[in-house]
Design a protein around this motif. Structure first.
Motif, PDB file in Angstrom:
ATOM      1  N   GLU A   8       0.958  -1.368  -0.270  1.00 54.31           N
ATOM      2  CA  GLU A   8       0.170   0.353  -0.203  1.00 54.31           C
ATOM      3  C   GLU A   8       0.408   0.866  -0.068  1.00 54.31           C
ATOM      4  OE1 GLU A   8      -4.023   1.789   2.394  1.00 54.31           O
ATOM      5  OE2 GLU A   8      -3.087  -0.168   2.522  1.00 54.31           O
TER       6      GLU A   8
ATOM      7  N   GLY B 168      -5.602   0.293  -1.167  1.00 54.27           N
ATOM      8  CA  GLY B 168      -5.865  -0.644  -0.268  1.00 54.27           C
ATOM      9  C   GLY B 168      -5.763  -1.850  -1.208  1.00 54.27           C
ATOM     10  N   ILE B 169      -7.105  -1.452  -2.409  1.00 57.82           N
ATOM     11  CA  ILE B 169      -6.661  -3.093  -2.938  1.00 57.82           C
ATOM     12  C   ILE B 169      -5.255  -3.096  -3.493  1.00 57.82           C
ATOM     13  CG2 ILE B 169      -7.464  -3.560  -5.783  1.00 57.82           C
ATOM     14  CD1 ILE B 169      -9.868  -2.440  -5.566  1.00 57.82           C
TER      15      ILE B 169
ATOM     16  N   SER C  94      -9.976  -7.362  -2.803  1.00 58.35           N
ATOM     17  CA  SER C  94     -11.883  -6.199  -2.832  1.00 58.35           C
ATOM     18  C   SER C  94     -12.147  -6.185  -0.934  1.00 58.35           C
ATOM     19  CB  SER C  94     -13.515  -7.884  -3.019  1.00 58.35           C
ATOM     20  OG  SER C  94     -13.066  -8.301  -2.066  1.00 58.35           O
TER      21      SER C  94
ATOM     22  N   GLY D 291     -10.394  -2.719  -0.498  1.00 56.84           N
ATOM     23  CA  GLY D 291     -10.735  -1.252  -1.405  1.00 56.84           C
ATOM     24  C   GLY D 291     -12.240  -1.149  -1.014  1.00 56.84           C
ATOM     25  N   LEU D 292     -13.566  -2.196  -1.228  1.00 52.54           N
ATOM     26  CA  LEU D 292     -14.230  -1.796  -0.297  1.00 52.54           C
ATOM     27  C   LEU D 292     -15.079  -0.958   0.697  1.00 52.54           C
ATOM     28  CD1 LEU D 292     -16.238  -5.011  -1.981  1.00 52.54           C
ATOM     29  CD2 LEU D 292     -16.260  -2.409  -2.462  1.00 52.54           C
TER      30      LEU D 292
ATOM     31  N   ARG E 259     -12.496   0.810   2.148  1.00 55.18           N
ATOM     32  CA  ARG E 259     -11.836   2.037   1.931  1.00 55.18           C
ATOM     33  C   ARG E 259     -12.992   3.083   1.596  1.00 55.18           C
ATOM     34  NH1 ARG E 259      -8.444   0.683   5.266  1.00 55.18           N
ATOM     35  NH2 ARG E 259      -6.234   0.371   4.438  1.00 55.18           N
ATOM     36  N   LEU E 260     -13.824   3.277   0.545  1.00 55.04           N
ATOM     37  CA  LEU E 260     -14.799   2.957  -0.262  1.00 55.04           C
ATOM     38  C   LEU E 260     -15.773   3.525   0.042  1.00 55.04           C
ATOM     39  CD1 LEU E 260     -14.924   3.892  -2.888  1.00 55.04           C
ATOM     40  CD2 LEU E 260     -16.527   1.671  -3.918  1.00 55.04           C
TER      41      LEU E 260
ATOM     42  N   GLY F  67     -17.605  -3.937   3.394  1.00 57.02           N
ATOM     43  CA  GLY F  67     -16.061  -4.521   3.197  1.00 57.02           C
ATOM     44  C   GLY F  67     -16.192  -5.959   2.413  1.00 57.02           C
TER      45      GLY F  67
ATOM     46  N   ASP G  57      -6.666   6.213  -2.122  1.00 50.28           N
ATOM     47  CA  ASP G  57      -7.027   5.290  -0.657  1.00 50.28           C
ATOM     48  C   ASP G  57      -7.574   3.936  -2.037  1.00 50.28           C
ATOM     49  OD1 ASP G  57      -6.236   7.287   0.679  1.00 50.28           O
ATOM     50  OD2 ASP G  57      -8.017   7.762   1.443  1.00 50.28           O
ATOM     51  N   PHE G  58      -8.870   3.952  -2.621  1.00 44.34           N
ATOM     52  CA  PHE G  58      -8.924   2.624  -3.133  1.00 44.34           C
ATOM     53  C   PHE G  58      -8.134   2.257  -3.510  1.00 44.34           C
ATOM     54  CE2 PHE G  58     -11.989   0.777  -6.874  1.00 44.34           C
ATOM     55  CZ  PHE G  58     -12.563  -0.038  -5.212  1.00 44.34           C
ATOM     56  N   THR G  59      -7.401   2.349  -4.510  1.00 45.63           N
ATOM     57  CA  THR G  59      -6.746   1.751  -5.300  1.00 45.63           C
ATOM     58  C   THR G  59      -5.373   0.850  -4.441  1.00 45.63           C
ATOM     59  OG1 THR G  59      -6.693   3.257  -7.453  1.00 45.63           O
ATOM     60  CG2 THR G  59      -4.617   1.969  -7.945  1.00 45.63           C
TER      61      THR G  59
END
Length: 316
Positions: free
Chosen positions: A102, A116-117, A191, A194-195, A197-198, A227, A112-114
């Protein structure tokens, strides 16, 4: 002493700090994972695996099948030592590798999203090949081996089973299904991170919180729960993993099982519903993991900090 590193941020006017992976973080992660799996974690894992292996079973019949294997103790098959080994090591591997991945993703300008994934995918793959391959294999063997018991023969001990597989199939046999485990962990943690964080972003927008402002315990549980729950979309990979590692006898199964031909075998016999068998206990498992890592984790932080004298900075 672990040092931190800083790089120019994506905008060039702020510093990106590389947080150290501290002993206190690893201790907390291992402890929480051990608590989670020893309480509700393993029973949910056993029910999920049983449903994935016996795809004609509903939730109720799966509970009955597990109970028939030893009552309450049937729900804890595979706990010692495999689930304990997995729980005590996978958190440390995930935390270390995901943190590194990360950080480097952010250093290249990822949001953040990318980021995190990226951290979740990399950490998940490392988990699978470093610790989880042989642990999940042996847990599944423990849960699905019932031929001896049904025939009135006392089942082999855990280590006798392990050595029997090793003598017959070597390291490959012990790590059977590890590629499916890697795909599951990669998609699961990618996921989930990422999810989550989303979801945190949605919650901040809904509550008027600024970026970087701390969420409450309830908000963190909600974000992590969303998430974790939404990450169950990859349940077919979990069913494939269980089938590859199962010791049940079926002459129609492919002799040399791969992710591809196992998918065809399950779909041909059970259709799309078979590929999602066990998704309900898996969602329940995700909720319990979230409660342990977030709500109980915040309480555990205080004790770990008092024990080690080191401030815990792990994200849950």
């Amino acid at each position: 002493m672990v040092q931190t590193a800083t790089l120019p941020g994506p905008a060039g006017n702020s510093k990106l700090e590389k947080k150290p992976v501290k002993f206190s973080n690893l201790l907390l992660g291992a402890g929480l994972n051990m608590f989670e799996v020893t309480t509700l974690g393993q029973p949910l894992e056993v029910v999920k695996t049983t449903m994935a292996a016996h795809r004609g079973d509903g939730f109720g019949s799966a509970l009955g099948r597990v109970w028939s294997r030893g009552g309450v103790l049937g729900f804890y098959q595979g706990l010692i030592p495999w689930a304990w080994i997995e729980a005590s090591t996978k958190g440390a591997v995930l935390l270390f590798v995901a943190s590194e991945a990360e950080y480097y993703a952010r250093s290249f300008g990822a949001g953040d999203f990318t980021a995190g994934i990226s951290g979740g995918i990399t950490g998940g793959v490392a988990q699978a090949y470093a610790t989880m391959g042989f642990c999940t294999c042996m847990k599944t063997v423990e849960i699905t081996k019932h031929k001896q018991a049904a025939a009135g023969v006392k089942p082999q001990s855990t280590f006798a089973t392990f050595m029997d597989i090793y003598r017959k199939e070597g390291i490959a046999g012990i790590n059977k299904g590890v590629n499916a485990v890697a795909i599951r962990q990669m998609t699961n943690w990618g996921s989930r991170f990422g999810l989550s964080r989303l979801a945190e972003g949605w919650i901040r927008s809904a509550t008027g919180k600024k970026d970087g402002e701390k969420l409450s315990a309830g908000e963190k549980i909600l974000a992590s729960g969303l998430g974790g729950g939404l990450s169950a979309w990859n349940q077919p990979i979990e069913v494939i993993r269980v089938e590859m590692q199962s010791k049940k006898e079926d002459p129609n199964r492919p002799k040399k099982m791969t992710v591809g031909n196992t998918f065809k075998y399950i779909y041909g016999n059970n259709g799309i519903k078979g590929l999602y068998r066990g998704v309900a206990p898996r969602i329940g498992l995700g909720v319990w993991q979230t409660i342990c890592m977030v709500a109980i984790g915040d309480i555990a932080k205080q004790y770990v900090e008092a024990l080690t004298g080191d401030k815990v900075s792990a994200k849950h």
